[in-house]
Design an enzyme around this catalytic site. Structure first.
Site, short mmCIF file in Angstrom:
data_model
loop_
_atom_site.label_atom_id
_atom_site.label_comp_id
_atom_site.label_asym_id
_atom_site.label_seq_id
_atom_site.Cartn_x
_atom_site.Cartn_y
_atom_site.Cartn_z
N TYR A 1 -16.24 3.53 7.99
CA TYR A 1 -14.77 3.52 7.97
C TYR A 1 -14.24 4.10 9.27
O TYR A 1 -13.44 3.49 9.98
CB TYR A 1 -14.25 4.34 6.78
CG TYR A 1 -12.78 4.65 6.84
CD1 TYR A 1 -11.83 3.63 6.86
CD2 TYR A 1 -12.32 5.97 6.91
CE1 TYR A 1 -10.46 3.91 6.94
CE2 TYR A 1 -10.97 6.26 6.99
CZ TYR A 1 -10.04 5.23 7.01
OH TYR A 1 -8.70 5.51 7.09
N GLY B 1 0.83 -1.20 0.00
CA GLY B 1 0.00 0.00 0.00
C GLY B 1 0.86 1.25 0.00
O GLY B 1 2.09 1.20 0.12
N PHE B 2 0.20 2.36 -0.12
CA PHE B 2 0.86 3.67 -0.26
C PHE B 2 1.77 3.97 0.94
O PHE B 2 2.98 4.18 0.79
CB PHE B 2 -0.25 4.71 -0.43
CG PHE B 2 0.15 6.14 -0.36
CD1 PHE B 2 1.30 6.61 -0.97
CD2 PHE B 2 -0.66 7.07 0.33
CE1 PHE B 2 1.65 7.95 -0.91
CE2 PHE B 2 -0.33 8.40 0.39
CZ PHE B 2 0.83 8.84 -0.21
N ILE B 3 1.22 3.98 2.13
CA ILE B 3 2.01 4.39 3.30
C ILE B 3 2.97 3.27 3.72
O ILE B 3 4.13 3.53 4.05
CB ILE B 3 1.06 4.78 4.46
CG1 ILE B 3 0.23 6.02 4.05
CG2 ILE B 3 1.84 5.06 5.74
CD1 ILE B 3 -0.89 6.38 5.02
N LYS C 1 -12.26 2.33 12.64
CA LYS C 1 -10.97 2.80 13.15
C LYS C 1 -11.09 3.19 14.63
O LYS C 1 -10.17 2.97 15.42
CB LYS C 1 -10.48 3.97 12.31
CG LYS C 1 -10.05 3.57 10.90
CD LYS C 1 -8.79 2.71 10.95
CE LYS C 1 -8.26 2.38 9.58
NZ LYS C 1 -6.98 1.67 9.61
N1 LIG Z 1 -3.78 7.68 2.97
C1 LIG Z 1 -4.45 8.43 3.85
O1 LIG Z 1 -4.73 9.62 3.62
C2 LIG Z 1 -4.88 7.85 5.18
C3 LIG Z 1 -5.50 8.70 6.11
C4 LIG Z 1 -5.88 8.19 7.34
C5 LIG Z 1 -5.64 6.87 7.66
N2 LIG Z 1 -5.05 6.05 6.74
C6 LIG Z 1 -4.82 4.64 7.12
O2 LIG Z 1 -3.46 4.33 6.86
C7 LIG Z 1 -3.33 2.97 6.50
C8 LIG Z 1 -2.61 2.82 5.17
O3 LIG Z 1 -3.33 3.52 4.18
P1 LIG Z 1 -2.84 3.67 2.68
O4 LIG Z 1 -3.20 5.04 2.24
O5 LIG Z 1 -1.45 3.19 2.55
O6 LIG Z 1 -3.87 2.66 1.96
P2 LIG Z 1 -3.62 1.55 0.84
O7 LIG Z 1 -4.97 1.08 0.43
O8 LIG Z 1 -2.70 2.08 -0.21
O9 LIG Z 1 -2.84 0.41 1.62
C9 LIG Z 1 -3.49 -0.59 2.37
C10 LIG Z 1 -2.93 -1.94 1.96
O10 LIG Z 1 -3.59 -2.92 2.76
C11 LIG Z 1 -3.91 -4.02 1.94
N3 LIG Z 1 -5.12 -4.62 2.46
C12 LIG Z 1 -6.38 -4.10 2.46
N4 LIG Z 1 -7.24 -4.94 3.05
C13 LIG Z 1 -6.52 -6.03 3.41
C14 LIG Z 1 -6.85 -7.24 4.08
N5 LIG Z 1 -8.08 -7.49 4.46
N6 LIG Z 1 -5.85 -8.13 4.30
C15 LIG Z 1 -4.58 -7.87 3.90
N7 LIG Z 1 -4.21 -6.75 3.28
C16 LIG Z 1 -5.17 -5.83 3.04
C17 LIG Z 1 -4.11 -3.48 0.54
O11 LIG Z 1 -3.84 -4.45 -0.47
C18 LIG Z 1 -3.16 -2.29 0.51
O12 LIG Z 1 -1.96 -2.61 -0.14
C19 LIG Z 1 -4.76 2.41 6.48
O13 LIG Z 1 -4.99 1.78 7.73
C20 LIG Z 1 -5.62 3.64 6.34
O14 LIG Z 1 -6.90 3.44 6.87
C21 LIG Z 1 -4.66 6.51 5.52
#
Ligand SMILES: NC(=O)c1ccc[n+]([C@@H]2O[C@H](COP(=O)([O-])OP(=O)(O)OC[C@H]3O[C@@H](n4cnc5c(N)ncnc54)[C@H](O)[C@@H]3O)[C@@H](O)[C@H]2O)c1
Length: 343
Positions: A159, A17-19, A163
Site C-alpha cells: 500500500y 468514499g469517506f474523505i 503511494k
Molecule cells: N482514511 C485515512 O486514514 C487515510 C490515510 C492516508 C491516506 N488515505 C488516502 O486517502 C484517500 C481516500 O481514502 P478514504 O479513507 O476516503 O478511503 P475510502 O475507501 O473510503 O474511499 C476510496 C473510494 O475510492 C473508490 N475506489 C477504490 N478503488 C477504486 C478504483 N479502482 N476505481 C474507482 N474507484 C475506486 C472506493 O469505492 C471508495 O469509495 C485514499 O487515496 C487513501 O489511500 C486515507
C-alpha cells in the site's frame, strides 16, 4: 474565503468514499461545481458509499459517474465532458492491512488508476492536480515528527509502496508537462461517515455489541489522529496553493518540500499530536459510557509503532492547521454512529 474564479470546477475521484464525500460536501457548500467518480468497490459496505453519494446528489451542483479508475475510456469520457479546472484524486485501494492479502488490488487501482488520472490531467491541462498519498510512506523512519523534506524510502507495505510510486509518478508529470501537482500525506483520518475497516469504527461497533476489541502491540502504539473536517479544510485551502516551478534552488525555503525541478510538492495533513492507542480506547469508552473487552495482541505485520506529523508546511502555505482534540472528534463519531445505526 476568496476563491480564484478560474478554479471553480473540481473533479474529485472517490466521492463515495469517506474523505471524498466530506471534501465534496465542503466544496459544494462553498459554491464549487463538483463532479464525482467512484467505482463503488466492495472493499467495505457499499450501502454506506451509496448513502454518501445520495446525500451529495441533493445538491444540484454535484453529479457523479460510477466507474473504475482502471477503465481509462470511462474516466476520460467524464473528464472530457466536465473540463475540470482542478482534479483532486482520492479514489484508491486504501487500507494498510488488506494490502498483505490482496496486493494486486493496490497495483491496479493505485498505480494503473493513478496513471489514468494523471494522463487526463495532462491532456486537459488542469490548473492544479492534487492527489492522496499517506503517512505510511514514512515507513521505517524513526525521526519524529515526520517532515516532508526528510528522505522516505523505507515503505513497509505494498500500500505504502504504491503511494510512494504515485509521488514519483506525479513528480515526473509535473516536470515534463508543467502540471502543478500537490500530493497530500494524510495521517490516520477519522470522523463521521467513517470507514468500517478502520480502528475507531471497529472498536465502537464491537463495544456496543459486547464483542472484544483487538489492541495490537499491547496498545503501545501512537497515531496522529486527524479529524476529517480539519483534513478537508486543509485540502480545500491547498487547492489555492498552486505550486510553481522555482527559478533557483535558493528560492525554496527550508520548510518547503517544493521540488527544485518541477511545480510539485508533498504536504503532510495531520493533527501534529501523537496519541497513545490506549488513551484513544479510553476516550471511546468514555464517549460510549461503556467498557471494552480488551484483547491485547502482538504487533501486526506491516504496522508501524508511531506516526506524528510536522504540519509546519501546511500552516506556512495556508495559515491553517488541524486542531480537533481526539476526545471531541471521538464524541462526534460516536454520536453519528449511534444515530446512523440506531444503536
Ligand atoms: N482514511 C485515512 O486514514 C487515510 C490515510 C492516508 C491516506 N488515505 C488516502 O486517502 C484517500 C481516500 O481514502 P478514504 O479513507 O476516503 O478511503 P475510502 O475507501 O473510503 O474511499 C476510496 C473510494 O475510492 C473508490 N475506489 C477504490 N478503488 C477504486 C478504483 N479502482 N476505481 C474507482 N474507484 C475506486 C472506493 O469505492 C471508495 O469509495 C485514499 O487515496 C487513501 O489511500 C486515507
Amino acid at each position: 474565503m476568496s476563491t480564484q474564479t478560474d478554479m471553480r470546477k473540481v473533479l474529485i475521484t472517490g466521492t463515495a468514499g469517506f474523505i471524498g464525500f466530506h471534501l465534496a460536501k465542503l466544496l459544494l457548500a462553498e459554491g464549487f461545481r463538483v463532479k464525482g467518480y467512484d467505482g463503488m468497490t466492495d472493499y467495505y459496505d457499499v450501502t454506506l458509499k451509496q448513502r454518501r453519494h445520495s446525500m451529495l446528489l441533493q445538491n444540484p451542483n454535484f453529479s457523479a459517474k460510477e466507474g473504475m479508475l482502471e477503465d481509462q475510456a470511462s474516466f476520460d469520457a467524464l473528464a472530457d465532458e466536465f473540463q475540470p479546472d482542478v482534479i483532486v484524486h482520492l479514489a484508491a485501494q486504501a487500507g494498510v492491512r488488506y494490502s498483505l492479502e490482496n496486493p494486486r488490488a493496490y497495483i491496479d487501482a493505485n498505480v494503473i488508476g493513478t496513471f489514468n488520472v494523471m494522463e487526463a490531467a495532462r491532456r486537459l491541462d488542469v490548473k492544479h492536480l492534487l492527489m492522496a498519498s499517506t503517512s505510511s510512506v514514512y515507513g521505517a523512519n524513526e525521526e519524529m515528527p515526520f517532515t516532508e523534506t526528510e528522505k522516505a524510502d523505507t515503505q513497509l507495505t505494498i500500500y505504502a509502496a504504491t503511494k510512494k510510486a504515485n509521488e514519483s509518478m506525479g513528480h515526473s508529470y509535473a516536470h515534463l508537462w508543467d502540471l502543478p501537482t500537490t500530493m497530500f500525506r494524510f495521517f490516520t483520518v477519522y470522523g463521521t461517515w467513517g470507514r468500517p475497516d478502520l480502528a475507531l469504527y471497529k472498536f465502537v461497533d464491537a463495544i456496543l455489541d459486547d464483542r472484544p476489541i483487538n489492541i495490537y502491540n499491547q496498545g503501545d502504539m501512537y497515531r496522529d489522529f486527524t479529524y476529517v473536517d480539519d483534513l478537508v479544510r486543509g485540502i480545500r485551502l491547498l487547492i489555492d496553493a498552486v505550486p510553481e516551478r522555482p527559478a533557483t534552488r535558493d528560492d525554496i525555503p527550508k520548510w518547503d518540500s517544493l521540488s527544485p525541478a518541477a511545480p510539485f510538492r508533498v504536504v503532510n495533513i495531520g493533527n501534529s499530536e501523537k496519541v497513545r492507542l490506549l488513551d484513544f480506547v479510553d476516550a471511546i469508552e468514555e464517549a460510549l459510557g461503556k467498557k471494552a473487552v480488551r484483547n491485547y495482541m502482538e504487533m501486526q505485520m506491516g504496522d508501524v509503532p508511531a506516526t506524528w506529523a510536522d504540519a509546519t508546511l501546511l500552516q506556512e502555505l495556508t495559515s491553517y492547521r488541524p486542531r480537533t482534540d481526539y476526545k471531541d472528534g471521538i464524541a462526534k463519531f460516536v454520536a453519528w454512529f449511534r444515530e446512523y445505526y440506531g444503536k
